[in-house]
Write a protein that holds these residues in place. Sequence first.
Motif, PDB file in Angstrom:
ATOM      1  N   SER A   1       0.838  -1.202   0.000  1.00 34.41           N
ATOM      2  CA  SER A   1       0.000   0.000   0.000  1.00 34.41           C
ATOM      3  C   SER A   1       0.867   1.242   0.000  1.00 34.41           C
ATOM      4  O   SER A   1       0.559   2.214  -0.680  1.00 34.41           O
TER       5      SER A   1
ATOM      6  N   ASP B   1      -6.136  -0.567  -4.519  1.00 35.46           N
ATOM      7  CA  ASP B   1      -5.581  -1.126  -3.282  1.00 35.46           C
ATOM      8  C   ASP B   1      -6.540  -2.172  -2.735  1.00 35.46           C
ATOM      9  O   ASP B   1      -7.535  -1.840  -2.102  1.00 35.46           O
ATOM     10  N   GLU B   2      -6.246  -3.425  -2.984  1.00 31.99           N
ATOM     11  CA  GLU B   2      -7.071  -4.549  -2.534  1.00 31.99           C
ATOM     12  C   GLU B   2      -8.557  -4.281  -2.751  1.00 31.99           C
ATOM     13  O   GLU B   2      -9.354  -4.360  -1.817  1.00 31.99           O
TER      14      GLU B   2
HETATM   15 MG    MG Z   1      -2.298  -2.445   2.404  1.00 33.92          MG
END
Ligand code: MG
Lengths: 293, 363
Positions: free
Chosen positions: B44, B159-160
């Motif tokens: 991240s 991000d995910e």
């Molecule tokens: Mg992360």
Amino acid sequence: MEKRVAFNERWLPYLLVSPQILITLVFFFWPSGQAIWQSVLLEDAFGGNSRFVFLDNFTHLLSDKDYYASARLTLVFSALVASVGLGVSLLLAVMADRIIRGATAYKAFLVWPYAVAPAVAGVLWGFLFNPSVGIVAWSLAAIGIEFNYVINGNQALALVVIAAVWNQVSYNFLFFLAGLQAIPKSLIEAAAIDGAGPGRRFWDIVFPLLSPTGFFLLVVNIIYAFFGTFGVVDSLTKGGPAKATEILVFKVYNDGFRGQDLGGSAAQSVILMIVVIALTVVQFRFIERRVHY
Amino acid sequence: MAGVSFKDVRKTYDNKIEVIHGVDMTIADGEFIVIVGPSGCGKSTLLRMVAGLERITGGEISIGERVVNELEPKDRDIAMVFQNYALYPHMTVYENMAYGLKIAKVPKAEIDQRVRDAAKTLELGQLLERRPRQLSGGQRQRVAMGRAIVRKPAVFLFDEPLSNLDAKLRVQMRLEIKRLQRELGVTSIYVTHDQVEAMTLADRLIVMNAGIADQIGTPMDVYDRPASVFVAGFIGSPAMNFLAGRVAEGGRAIELAGQGGARATLALARATTAAAGAAVAVGLRPEHLAPADGGPLELTVELAEPLGADSLLHGRFGESRETVTVRLPGHVRANPGETRRFTVDPGHVHLFDSQTGKRLADA
Ligand SMILES: [Mg+2]
Ligand SMILES: Nc1ncnc2c1ncn2[C@@H]1O[C@H](COP(=O)(O)OP(=O)(O)OP(=O)(O)O)[C@@H](O)[C@H]1O
């Protein structure tokens, strides 16, 4: 699912709530009843006799110029207390929200004023601004501003507003800070990527998400300005100079206990009672329908 | 449209701990890059540095021809999809998607056109007047995607984005993201810790390990020739088996340790550069072990797990300490204590330096 506690003895729950009910009856319902009863009586000026006059006290009140002046003053006063109080505390909360380190200490400092009783807050600020010995009044004089709240009505009002706001800011601050911290950081980041600058992010994202908190605090602050500021006024100005700070709740006290007009004073408290009930209803309505995003 | 390049990118947070230790990479225009790695490895952080949400404390990131180190997020020509979607709760789906365009002062008619186009692509047409809280998780995910695509950015950052969805929806959305990215041809950087997502989506993968890009390559590269023990163990499920061994026969075979009297040697497809007798870690994928009478590896079964299509056997080779897993097609029954013999294709034997964990080169 509702959870119910089962009591073996039928009388036990009643016993447990009875102190609360007793206190409410003795300190709330009884005086309220008395006030309502008083408001339809005319007390003999030298005591002793009282006469039933029906709504005369109210009609008299509603044709009294002084009463309207006080009502107008109260509106101005609560508008000032609420707007300045909310504005300052929102500003402080936004600044506190940015701080990561030392935030707890900062919060603790800001919470202290709430622990001070309004009357004490009044004494404190009165002392700071005292025309002869107050350090603030003295400093203001040094830069050419004459500050004498004992004779200048506007300055007296300003001082009462400052003291009242100071006393309430912590409470507002805590709610605003909690509201701010409940806004996910990613929302602000998403807005930044969408091209919103800091000001725009505040107005478009933070402010709307904070508005439920803001509305709740607005009602709380108006109620506070109407009723909770009695101690501040009493210890600072006693409604003076020349009624410049005689807000409604103080006028009730002045007319009743100083002016000995019990009937008129009681009529005023009945009107105030109606105001506070209305405000409380607004607040409950709002809490029930609170917007959950 | 633009590529992205990283030059010795580093990140040190306020607490003075460096969490990204120099990443170098060039992403071509239109490429789909997946950053994968375990929790806390800095995925991240790396992505957020591209977005401009974290300061770049060392090195340089460029988008297209521009170095973006000092640019605000809004000036980087990127769009990001967050794990929690980060939809504005007080705005409708339409307003959420239009917000960025409104700020950019795009004419109303064009905003309307673009939002409706995106809504059509993502099948959000019926939902434009709803608020985020009136949507399901998958629909919110779509809105977040929609908000990203209406802006026609040079780079998508994810991000995910699928980790809050249930397994079935995840597969569906994964395909949709892939299709959308192919259609739009926008350079994308996608963070995940799910290796299936990583393998299926990526043109190229960055496998991160504790702030270092351990390997950058196509999914098949990473699977076939993992650059380190870490990558080898992270990519592939069930994970690769590791055994201790020694280089023998002048680098053309490996002798496994702890096989008791019956010495087990594995032939190599190509000789290794490691010195004869050097200690190595031998990596064998569970799916590459094949049953063979008289094979060099004797498995003592400890547990059999049927998966339906496949079966897993867990146990040990000979008297070695490491537990190993073997994956066999179909239904295989085996009782604890039973022994079975296996062999492995020489092309599927991976060798790593037992000290550094790096892959050993062929001669
Ligand atoms: Mg992360
Ligand atoms: N704001 C911060 N301040 C200090 N350290 C941080 C901060 N944010 C992240 N870190 C640290 O940086 C490292 C990398 O964090 P990062 O969030 O990039 O991990 P990640 O790979 O995205 O993990 P996950 O899969 O759990 O999301 C972690 O060790 C984390 O503790």
